[in-house]
Design an enzyme around this catalytic site. Structure first.
Site, short mmCIF file in Angstrom:
data_model
loop_
_atom_site.label_atom_id
_atom_site.label_comp_id
_atom_site.label_asym_id
_atom_site.label_seq_id
_atom_site.Cartn_x
_atom_site.Cartn_y
_atom_site.Cartn_z
NE ARG A 64 -3.83 0.19 2.53
CZ ARG A 64 -4.57 0.68 3.44
NH1 ARG A 64 -4.41 -0.16 4.40
NH2 ARG A 64 -5.01 1.68 3.45
CD GLN A 96 -13.15 7.30 9.59
OE1 GLN A 96 -13.38 6.23 9.60
NE2 GLN A 96 -13.61 8.07 8.79
CG HIS A 114 -8.00 5.38 11.98
ND1 HIS A 114 -8.97 4.72 10.98
CD2 HIS A 114 -8.54 5.27 13.30
CE1 HIS A 114 -10.14 4.77 11.66
NE2 HIS A 114 -9.78 5.07 13.25
CG ASN A 207 -20.87 8.31 1.35
OD1 ASN A 207 -20.78 7.64 0.25
ND2 ASN A 207 -20.24 7.86 2.54
CD GLU A 209 -22.07 3.14 -2.45
OE1 GLU A 209 -22.08 2.75 -1.55
OE2 GLU A 209 -21.44 2.84 -3.49
P1 NAD Z 1 -14.97 2.70 3.79
O1 NAD Z 1 -14.24 1.96 2.65
O2 NAD Z 1 -15.65 1.89 4.72
O3 NAD Z 1 -16.09 3.58 3.05
C1 NAD Z 1 -15.75 4.47 1.92
C2 NAD Z 1 -17.03 5.38 2.02
O4 NAD Z 1 -16.57 6.34 0.87
C3 NAD Z 1 -18.37 4.89 1.49
O5 NAD Z 1 -19.33 5.22 2.28
C4 NAD Z 1 -18.37 5.00 0.11
O6 NAD Z 1 -19.68 5.23 -0.21
C5 NAD Z 1 -17.56 6.57 -0.19
N1 NAD Z 1 -17.06 6.74 -1.55
C6 NAD Z 1 -16.49 6.00 -2.08
N2 NAD Z 1 -16.03 6.51 -3.29
C7 NAD Z 1 -16.45 7.92 -3.07
C8 NAD Z 1 -16.20 9.20 -3.83
N3 NAD Z 1 -15.65 9.11 -4.85
N4 NAD Z 1 -16.91 10.01 -3.39
C9 NAD Z 1 -17.69 10.02 -2.12
N5 NAD Z 1 -17.84 9.15 -1.50
C10 NAD Z 1 -17.20 8.12 -1.80
O7 NAD Z 1 -13.89 3.72 4.42
P2 NAD Z 1 -13.84 4.42 5.95
O8 NAD Z 1 -15.24 4.76 6.32
O9 NAD Z 1 -12.59 5.52 5.71
O10 NAD Z 1 -13.36 3.44 6.83
C11 NAD Z 1 -12.53 2.25 6.64
C12 NAD Z 1 -11.05 2.21 7.28
O11 NAD Z 1 -10.31 1.92 6.24
C13 NAD Z 1 -10.58 3.56 7.81
O12 NAD Z 1 -10.25 2.98 9.21
C14 NAD Z 1 -9.16 3.98 7.13
O13 NAD Z 1 -8.33 4.03 8.16
C15 NAD Z 1 -9.15 2.74 6.45
N6 NAD Z 1 -8.66 3.00 5.06
C16 NAD Z 1 -7.82 4.10 4.59
C17 NAD Z 1 -7.54 4.38 3.26
C18 NAD Z 1 -7.05 5.44 2.84
O14 NAD Z 1 -5.91 5.77 3.81
N7 NAD Z 1 -7.05 6.04 1.89
C19 NAD Z 1 -8.14 3.44 2.28
C20 NAD Z 1 -9.00 2.21 2.78
C21 NAD Z 1 -9.21 2.18 3.99
#
Ligand code: NAD
Length: 239
Positions: A64, A96, A114, A207, A209
């Site tokens: 990652r 997060q 996080h 969001n 969704e």
């Molecule tokens: P999640 O994957 O559970 O949810 C992602 C949310 O983003 C969903 O509700 C989805 O509908 C929305 N989404 C997706 N694409 C979108 C867009 N283009 N525009 C607007 N909304 C969009 O992620 P979360 O809620 O952040 O929680 C999950 C955990 O995973 C966290 O603890 C985080 O630390 C970790 N995580 C982090 C990363 C990163 O650092 N980029 C990536 C994946 C997971």
């Protein structure tokens, strides 16, 4: 100070999740094309998983981390920077996300509740060290020299996120709480909207969704982060 949906806004808390980085090409947690699709998070993002198979966990986070230089911040990250720079009141950004896209867009203050992909935490000296490349169970801690003591500086399921005291203080004191691209499934972040509501804040969810906690927000703006975040920031700065 801004005027939003009938009230004056002086202090804003912005919470971001994986959805803000999705259009940059960083996989979200649960999307079908996500990095996680080959792995059950509970088998990889827990202290127990690290004890059971540390090499798998190092490989997962190294992969990652290695992908970060190939992605760029998008319009939503840039809009948050603009809000931080141009809003006359206070903007507290808590994420997060463990990527560095808020910083690369130009955000000066980012509360990584996080942790960060580009850091290692030493279990011997408890110090966090910036790490841009791979590391594993043989790498010595740059701070104390101990070998085999580094772990990813990310908060795993079952661990307490960073900066909770400061986040609580900011939530208790904000007029507007904005949640961007987060599913509302991972606590304690999923509970921030309730805390902000208890403290009298106006709440907005951005969001693409419906999330698990959408029904709690005063306002929902559905769409891709690059569109809806940019539009909300324009609205706040114009008001
Ligand atoms: P999640 O994957 O559970 O949810 C992602 C949310 O983003 C969903 O509700 C989805 O509908 C929305 N989404 C997706 N694409 C979108 C867009 N283009 N525009 C607007 N909304 C969009 O992620 P979360 O809620 O952040 O929680 C999950 C955990 O995973 C966290 O603890 C985080 O630390 C970790 N995580 C982090 C990363 C990163 O650092 N980029 C990536 C994946 C997971």
């Amino acid at each position: 100070m801004a005027h939003f949906e009938g009230r004056f806004i002086d202090r804003i808390v912005v919470l971001t999740g994986a959805g803000i980085s999705a259009e940059s090409g960083v996989p979200t947690f649960r999307d079908a094309d996500g990095l996680w699709e080959q792995h059950d998070p509970m088998q990889i993002a827990t202290p127990e998983a690290f004890m059971r198979d540390p090499d798998l966990v190092y490989r997962f986070y190294n992969a990652r981390r290695a992908r970060l230089p190939g992605v760029e911040p998008n319009a939503a990250h840039h809009a948050v920077v603009r809000l931080q720079r141009e809003f006359a009141g206070d903007v507290f950004l808590v994420t997060q996300n463990v990527d560095d896209l808020h910083e690369r867009a130009g955000s000066q203050q980012v509360c990584h509740m996080h942790g960060r992909l580009q850091a290692a935490l030493c279990t011997a000296c408890a110090r966090s060290t910036p790490m841009s490349g791979d590391y594993d169970g043989t790498t010595a801690c740059p701070a104390c020299g101990t070998s085999g003591s580094l772990r990813p500086d990310v908060v795993w399921f079952g661990e307490i996120p960073y900066y909770m005291d400061e986040i609580e203080t900011r939530l208790a004191d904000c007029d507007l709480f904005i949640a961007i691209g987060t599913s509302g499934l991972v606590y304690p972040a999923a509970g921030f909207v309730r805390r902000a509501l208890q403290c009298g804040a106006t709440t907005v969810e951005l969001n693409r969704e419906t999330s698990d906690v959408s029904g709690l927000f005063h306002h929902q703006r559905k769409g891709l982060a690059t569109a809806v975040v940019t539009a909300l920031v324009e609205e706040l700065l114009a008001a």
